[in-house]
Scaffold this motif. Structure first.
Motif, PDB file in Angstrom:
ATOM      1  N   ASP A  79      34.064  47.829   9.871  1.00  0.00           N
ATOM      2  CA  ASP A  79      33.520  46.524  10.252  1.00  0.00           C
ATOM      3  C   ASP A  79      34.512  45.395   9.940  1.00  0.00           C
ATOM      4  OD1 ASP A  79      31.615  45.093  11.593  1.00  0.00           O
ATOM      5  OD2 ASP A  79      29.980  45.445  10.158  1.00  0.00           O
ATOM      6  N   TYR A  80      35.775  45.691  10.151  1.00  0.00           N
ATOM      7  CA  TYR A  80      36.877  44.708  10.097  1.00  0.00           C
ATOM      8  C   TYR A  80      37.156  44.156   8.700  1.00  0.00           C
ATOM      9  CZ  TYR A  80      36.824  45.370  15.050  1.00  0.00           C
ATOM     10  OH  TYR A  80      36.890  45.972  16.287  1.00  0.00           O
ATOM     11  N   LEU A  81      36.577  44.783   7.679  1.00  0.00           N
ATOM     12  CA  LEU A  81      36.948  44.398   6.312  1.00  0.00           C
ATOM     13  C   LEU A  81      38.108  45.276   5.804  1.00  0.00           C
ATOM     14  CD1 LEU A  81      35.820  42.323   4.174  1.00  0.00           C
ATOM     15  CD2 LEU A  81      34.686  44.261   3.086  1.00  0.00           C
ATOM     16  N   VAL A  82      38.817  45.906   6.726  1.00  0.00           N
ATOM     17  CA  VAL A  82      39.905  46.820   6.400  1.00  0.00           C
ATOM     18  C   VAL A  82      41.215  46.032   6.380  1.00  0.00           C
ATOM     19  CG1 VAL A  82      41.213  48.782   7.311  1.00  0.00           C
ATOM     20  CG2 VAL A  82      38.709  48.755   7.476  1.00  0.00           C
ATOM     21  N   ASP A  83      42.079  46.315   5.401  1.00  0.00           N
ATOM     22  CA  ASP A  83      43.425  45.744   5.450  1.00  0.00           C
ATOM     23  C   ASP A  83      44.227  46.574   6.454  1.00  0.00           C
ATOM     24  OD1 ASP A  83      43.118  43.584   3.693  1.00  0.00           O
ATOM     25  OD2 ASP A  83      43.245  44.922   1.972  1.00  0.00           O
ATOM     26  N   GLN A  84      44.550  45.952   7.581  1.00  0.00           N
ATOM     27  CA  GLN A  84      45.020  46.728   8.732  1.00  0.00           C
ATOM     28  C   GLN A  84      46.360  47.430   8.518  1.00  0.00           C
ATOM     29  OE1 GLN A  84      44.429  44.238  12.207  1.00  0.00           O
ATOM     30  NE2 GLN A  84      42.207  44.158  11.878  1.00  0.00           N
ATOM     31  N   PRO A  85      47.320  46.833   7.782  1.00  0.00           N
ATOM     32  CA  PRO A  85      48.556  47.599   7.538  1.00  0.00           C
ATOM     33  C   PRO A  85      48.288  48.888   6.755  1.00  0.00           C
ATOM     34  CG  PRO A  85      48.910  45.263   7.079  1.00  0.00           C
ATOM     35  CD  PRO A  85      47.431  45.444   7.280  1.00  0.00           C
ATOM     36  N   ALA A  86      47.311  48.855   5.855  1.00  0.00           N
ATOM     37  CA  ALA A  86      46.970  50.066   5.098  1.00  0.00           C
ATOM     38  C   ALA A  86      46.344  51.116   6.016  1.00  0.00           C
ATOM     39  CB  ALA A  86      46.014  49.724   3.953  1.00  0.00           C
ATOM     40  N   ALA A  87      45.524  50.647   6.973  1.00  0.00           N
ATOM     41  CA  ALA A  87      44.910  51.589   7.924  1.00  0.00           C
ATOM     42  C   ALA A  87      45.975  52.229   8.811  1.00  0.00           C
ATOM     43  CB  ALA A  87      43.866  50.872   8.779  1.00  0.00           C
ATOM     44  N   GLY A  93      34.645  50.342  -2.226  1.00  0.00           N
ATOM     45  CA  GLY A  93      35.336  49.454  -3.158  1.00  0.00           C
ATOM     46  C   GLY A  93      35.941  50.209  -4.319  1.00  0.00           C
ATOM     47  N   GLY A  94      36.510  49.427  -5.247  1.00  0.00           N
ATOM     48  CA  GLY A  94      37.121  50.036  -6.425  1.00  0.00           C
ATOM     49  C   GLY A  94      38.235  49.173  -6.976  1.00  0.00           C
ATOM     50  N   ILE A  95      39.158  49.818  -7.679  1.00  0.00           N
ATOM     51  CA  ILE A  95      40.280  49.095  -8.279  1.00  0.00           C
ATOM     52  C   ILE A  95      41.246  48.686  -7.164  1.00  0.00           C
ATOM     53  CG2 ILE A  95      42.201  49.236  -9.908  1.00  0.00           C
ATOM     54  CD1 ILE A  95      40.623  51.485 -11.357  1.00  0.00           C
ATOM     55  N   PRO A  96      41.534  47.377  -7.022  1.00  0.00           N
ATOM     56  CA  PRO A  96      42.389  46.951  -5.905  1.00  0.00           C
ATOM     57  C   PRO A  96      43.827  47.462  -6.037  1.00  0.00           C
ATOM     58  CG  PRO A  96      41.706  45.065  -7.261  1.00  0.00           C
ATOM     59  CD  PRO A  96      41.042  46.263  -7.832  1.00  0.00           C
ATOM     60  N   THR A  97      44.361  47.977  -4.942  1.00  0.00           N
ATOM     61  CA  THR A  97      45.759  48.447  -4.969  1.00  0.00           C
ATOM     62  C   THR A  97      46.478  47.977  -3.712  1.00  0.00           C
ATOM     63  OG1 THR A  97      45.449  50.499  -3.728  1.00  0.00           O
ATOM     64  CG2 THR A  97      45.043  50.599  -6.100  1.00  0.00           C
ATOM     65  N   ASP A  98      47.812  48.078  -3.763  1.00  0.00           N
ATOM     66  CA  ASP A  98      48.603  47.866  -2.549  1.00  0.00           C
ATOM     67  C   ASP A  98      48.873  49.228  -1.889  1.00  0.00           C
ATOM     68  OD1 ASP A  98      50.682  49.076  -3.915  1.00  0.00           O
ATOM     69  OD2 ASP A  98      51.875  47.252  -4.147  1.00  0.00           O
ATOM     70  N   ILE A  99      49.696  49.235  -0.854  1.00  0.00           N
ATOM     71  CA  ILE A  99      49.878  50.477  -0.087  1.00  0.00           C
ATOM     72  C   ILE A  99      50.686  51.537  -0.836  1.00  0.00           C
ATOM     73  CG2 ILE A  99      49.600  49.472   2.226  1.00  0.00           C
ATOM     74  CD1 ILE A  99      52.702  49.310   2.291  1.00  0.00           C
ATOM     75  N   ASP A 100      51.279  51.186  -1.982  1.00  0.00           N
ATOM     76  CA  ASP A 100      51.928  52.190  -2.820  1.00  0.00           C
ATOM     77  C   ASP A 100      51.043  52.600  -3.989  1.00  0.00           C
ATOM     78  OD1 ASP A 100      54.431  52.595  -1.480  1.00  0.00           O
ATOM     79  OD2 ASP A 100      54.919  50.529  -2.030  1.00  0.00           O
ATOM     80  N   GLU A 107      38.935  57.667  -4.390  1.00  0.00           N
ATOM     81  CA  GLU A 107      37.708  56.865  -4.341  1.00  0.00           C
ATOM     82  C   GLU A 107      37.692  55.750  -5.385  1.00  0.00           C
ATOM     83  OE1 GLU A 107      34.072  59.114  -4.256  1.00  0.00           O
ATOM     84  OE2 GLU A 107      32.831  57.325  -4.301  1.00  0.00           O
ATOM     85  N   VAL A 108      38.348  55.950  -6.513  1.00  0.00           N
ATOM     86  CA  VAL A 108      38.366  54.913  -7.552  1.00  0.00           C
ATOM     87  C   VAL A 108      39.080  53.650  -7.077  1.00  0.00           C
ATOM     88  CG1 VAL A 108      40.537  55.609  -8.660  1.00  0.00           C
ATOM     89  CG2 VAL A 108      38.770  54.531 -10.023  1.00  0.00           C
ATOM     90  N   ALA A 109      39.955  53.797  -6.085  1.00  0.00           N
ATOM     91  CA  ALA A 109      40.799  52.690  -5.631  1.00  0.00           C
ATOM     92  C   ALA A 109      40.223  52.027  -4.388  1.00  0.00           C
ATOM     93  CB  ALA A 109      42.205  53.202  -5.328  1.00  0.00           C
ATOM     94  N   CYS A 110      40.704  50.797  -4.129  1.00  0.00           N
ATOM     95  CA  CYS A 110      40.349  50.098  -2.899  1.00  0.00           C
ATOM     96  C   CYS A 110      41.641  49.559  -2.306  1.00  0.00           C
ATOM     97  CB  CYS A 110      39.373  48.965  -3.229  1.00  0.00           C
ATOM     98  SG  CYS A 110      38.862  48.021  -1.790  1.00  0.00           S
ATOM     99  N   VAL A 111      42.088  50.211  -1.216  1.00  0.00           N
ATOM    100  CA  VAL A 111      43.452  49.909  -0.705  1.00  0.00           C
ATOM    101  C   VAL A 111      43.546  48.654   0.156  1.00  0.00           C
ATOM    102  CG1 VAL A 111      45.470  50.885   0.459  1.00  0.00           C
ATOM    103  CG2 VAL A 111      43.901  52.384  -0.703  1.00  0.00           C
ATOM    104  N   SER A 112      42.682  48.306   1.038  1.00  0.00           N
ATOM    105  CA  SER A 112      41.404  48.831   1.453  1.00  0.00           C
ATOM    106  C   SER A 112      41.497  49.417   2.864  1.00  0.00           C
ATOM    107  CB  SER A 112      40.406  47.664   1.427  1.00  0.00           C
ATOM    108  OG  SER A 112      39.362  47.797   2.312  1.00  0.00           O
ATOM    109  N   VAL A 113      41.386  50.740   2.944  1.00  0.00           N
ATOM    110  CA  VAL A 113      41.380  51.364   4.272  1.00  0.00           C
ATOM    111  C   VAL A 113      39.982  51.588   4.811  1.00  0.00           C
ATOM    112  CG1 VAL A 113      43.610  52.525   4.233  1.00  0.00           C
ATOM    113  CG2 VAL A 113      41.650  53.632   3.178  1.00  0.00           C
TER     114      VAL A 113
END
Lengths: 235, 578
Positions: free
Chosen positions: B72-80, B350-357, B377-383
């Motif tokens: 529902d467009y709450l995805v960080d698109q570069p991560a997807a 959701g979860g602990i916010p991370t970047d793509i690495d 699952e603990v992380a939120c990339v967000s994909v």
């Protein structure tokens, strides 16, 4: 339904030897035995100790001896055990506390048979090819969840704890008969030794105990034949 | 004891083990509170998505599009984009490591349909899910553990991690309770990866294992790291009625259909194109709607999953485990009877916010926290955004577990050990000793059960201001009661009552962050459906929630972070139709 639970307990911090404890629980017929253990732990006696995680028969944490047979507590329904049930830790393993047994040696024996894909060729850029028939050849063994129910039910293990045991052989079988694998000879050499497949007496307790319905004894026989006839292609 | 490793990985599921595989030159410890093969990755059934195109034409960009729209467009698109592109190579890596995928007639990895995965940007379902019967997660877990044995990875089994060690803004280790002995150990490390999974046990009806208690999220949260988008929690449409165990979406991928109490296949009425293969948030809402309108079965709060028309042979070949679950736990024979199902708590987007690495980032400016990583699952990339597509959880594990491992491999060569803080195990010791000496007479089991009932009643598929306020009141009361938990088992040896009480503390933190995020988000998006705000609001809410634990009890501070969009009109937010 009201059920009497007889549980073999032992806490070496306080007990000099194991003893039987009895608990009465009120449960639904479709509750799992694990649910009944939880009722005891959460409402009667917090010291009762057992392992559990997924609660639906895929993680392999809660194998124990239930009315004399190794079962997963999360796959046994209360309506199938009746009004009285006897629960013990699995035989053939050292007891740590109550229903918790020491799994370290079990996993060491698993590692012994090289339970991983062995290949000497370069990997292709995409997948290795494998026909549906080749894939089906080793399907049964891939279901193993390493719960230990088979190994703990085996009289050969009770008599000789150094024996590699049925779970290890099942996992060796899974790779020996995988068309992609090139390590069959190494594993068969290990399994043809003193504590390898030949200590299996074809008692079938393992197949009865397996919560994943793996025909354990049959797979062990296939490994025996592979050693004798030096043939890992077909049954 | 004091241990020192280049890398400490907490959690031995798919993400943790995939990371460990990337570190052959480093000293690595993997800590798990179970045995590695007991991890909850093993319960995943249906498959792992990758645009291999083995069955029909497919492209990673289609997979990326489905992921973004599904979320529902709450995805960080570069991560997807990374998820969809690298899934292909990661699946081949699994095959090379020995994973026994089902095969096509020509010997390639077989693929099947799954919810929300489509061809050509939403046209029709596509066969993208690579699978091993209905035990794909089990095979990933087994295969990765087997490879860890091959690579002689050092495991610490049955160690419960209680704290993250930080010195001067850098992660430098963890503190763990050895369950068997009751001893507390300090692990000093250059890099720490949390791969500890989710917190589905916050609800009563859940597909999640007893172990899924939100450990990693809570430990980070207590150390000042925010939790992202916790209000986005997925309820899987087809859990076994009252039990919660899943009947995989693979069943619908193979053609199974949902049936209401009036004998109608209702999904075609709501979602004419994808029908039963619409994304999970939508299907769960449709089930709730059918029940609300009186079309549950016999007036009860469940509907049915019908696999009868697939035939006994296909069921035995492709869905053996889930049919076994229906027989075992309900006494229903799926070949001849439809199976009672209901939405079940399943997955934290959701979860602990991370970047793509997989580096943990701690604020809206994406500031990294050196040495601290999270994946799975603990992380939120967000994909996954506001709703994860089926099979994308396993993709997440292997893609971002792998990226975490590769990044840590580089990081540890460029970094020295940060010194441990003074008295590194003090916080963890106090947690344990407080419970040991407490005489407060409160029961952890009572609190846990009250929490689960409240979350099922008030923080379920549908929420509202009043339901969430009620839940917040309840949870705050339970948090106060938690301080008085007293144990019957006063021993050190394998004290699972102690373990359960410690885990309950984690779970309460996760519930708190979830409710605060949900209360503030006055819109409906993905899995977060507000009866009082039924529409998506991109003007005000196209942003990620960051929940920070305050210094006082019950104090939570919310901040927000922009969603990253790419510059492509195809991927601009629009109404979600299937």
């Amino acid at each position: 339904m009201n059920v009497l639970m007889r549980i073999k307990r032992y806490n070496p911090e306080v007990n000099t030897k194991p003893y039987w404890a009895e608990y009465r629980v009120e449960v639904e017929p479709i509750d799992r035995l694990l649910d009944a253990l939880n009722v005891i732990k959460w409402t009667q006696d917090g010291t009762l100790t057992y392992r559990r995680s997924c609660a639906h028969g895929v993680c392999g944490s809660d194998a124990m001896r239930i009315n004399g047979r190794n079962r997963l507590a999360c796959k046994v329904l209360m309506r199938d055990v009746g009004n009285k049930v006897t629960i013990e830790p699995m035989l053939g393993f050292p007891v740590i506390k109550d229903l918790v047994v020491d799994m370290e040696q079990f996993f060491e024996k698993y590692k012994l048979v090289k339970p991983y894909l062995i290949t000497y060729d370069n990997e292709p850029t995409t997948e290795r090819l494998q026909s549906q028939r080749q894939r089906a050849r080793f399907d049964e063994g891939t279901k193993c969840i390493l719960c230990g129910a088979c190994t703990g039910s085996c009289p050969s293990i009770w008599g000789n704890p150094d024996w590699v045991g049925p779970a290890s052989i099942v996992n060796a079988h899974r790779f020996i008969f995988d068309s992609r694998d090139q390590g069959a000879a190494e594993r068969l050499a290990i399994l043809s030794q003193r504590d390898g497949v030949w200590r299996c007496r074809t008692i079938f307790n393992c197949a009865d105990a397996c919560p994943r319905n793996i025909p354990v004894t049959d797979l062990i026989e296939q490994v025996k034949r592979a050693i004798v006839y030096n043939d890992t292609e077909e049954v | 004891m004091y241990y020192k490793f280049d890398v400490v990985i907490v959690g031995s599921g798919g993400a943790g083990l995939m990371a460990a595989m990337q570190l052959p030159q480093a000293s690595v410890a993997v800590l798990t509170k179970l045995y590695p093969t007991r991890s909850h990755t093993g319960a995943a059934q249906g498959g792992v998505a990758a645009a291999l195109g083995n069955r029909e034409e497919d492209h990673w960009k289609w997979h990326m599009y489905d992921t973004v729209k599904g979320g529902d467009y709450l995805v960080d698109q570069p991560a997807a984009e990374i998820l969809a592109r690298e899934a292909i190579d990661a699946v081949y890596e699994l095959e090379h490591r020995g994973l026994p995928f089902n095969r096509t007639e020509d010997g390639r990895i077989d693929q099947r349909r799954f919810g929300g995965h489509t061809r050509n940007f939403g046209e029709a379902p596509v066969r993208r899910s690579c699978y091993a019967a209905d035990r794909t997660g089990h095979m990933i877990l087994q295969t990765m553990y087997q490879n860890a044995i091959k690579n002689q990875v050092r495991f610490f089994n049955e160690y419960l991690v209680l704290d993250l060690l930080i010195n001067d803004g850098q992660a430098c280790g963890v503190v763990a309770l050895e369950i068997r002995t009751g001893e507390i150990h300090t692990f000093h490390a250059k890099a720490v990866l949390f791969a500890t999974g989710g917190y589905g046990r916050a609800w009563r009806v859940t597909s999640n294992a007893f172990a899924c208690m939100g450990d990693g999220m809570s430990i980070a949260y207590r150390r000042g790291i925010p939790l992202e988008d916790m209000e986005m929690y997925q309820f899987h449409p087809t859990g076994i009625y009252k039990v919660g165990v899943l009947l995989s979406e693979a069943a619908r991928g193979e053609g199974a259909k949902l049936l209401n109490g009036k004998g109608q296949y209702f999904m075609e009425r709501y979602m004419p194109t994808l029908k039963d293969l619409a994304p999970r948030d939508i299907v769960s809402r449709c089930i709730v709607q059918e029940i609300k309108e009186g079309r549950g079965v016999d007036g009860e709060d469940y509907v049915l999953l019908d696999v009868r028309h697939l035939g006994a042979q296909k069921i035995a070949e492709k869905l053996p485990d889930i049919t076994d679950f229906a027989r075992n736990y309900l006494g229903v024979e799926p070949i001849t009877e439809p199976v009672p199902i209901q939405p079940t708590a399943h997955y934290a987007m959701g979860g602990i916010p991370t970047d793509i690495d997989a580096r943990v980032v701690i604020d809206k400016h994406w500031t990294p926290f050196p040495g601290f990583y999270a994946a799975g699952e603990v992380a939120c990339v967000s994909v996954h955004g506001a709703n994860r597509l089926g099979t994308n959880s396993l993709v997440d594990l292997i893609v971002f577990g792998r990226r975490a491992g590769k990044h840590m491999a580089k990081f540890i060569t460029e970094t020295n050990y940060a010194p441990l803080p003074s008295e590194p195990d003090g916080f963890a010791r106090e947690l344990v000793e407080h419970l040991s000496r407490s005489t407060g007479r409160e029961s952890a089991a009572r609190i846990r059960s009250a929490l689960q009932n409240e979350m099922d009643d008030k923080v379920f598929v549908e929420r509202s201001e009043s339901s969430l306020r009620h839940a917040l009141d309840t949870i705050e009361g339970l948090q106060d009661a938690y301080k008085k938990v007293e144990l019957q088992d006063k021993g050190k040896l394998f004290n699972t009552e102690m373990v359960e009480a410690l885990e309950l503390g984690f779970l309460l933190d996760c519930a708190e962050a979830t409710i605060h995020g949900a209360l503030a988000r006055t819109e409906s998006r993905g899995a977060h459906y507000r009866l009082d705000y039924p529409r998506r609001d991109d003007v005000n809410w196209l942003k990620h929630t960051l929940a920070y634990k305050g210094t006082k009890a019950h104090d939570v501070r919310l901040d927000y972070k922009d969603v990253i969009l790419i510059n492509d009109p195809l991927f601009q937010p629009k109404e979600r139709k299937y």
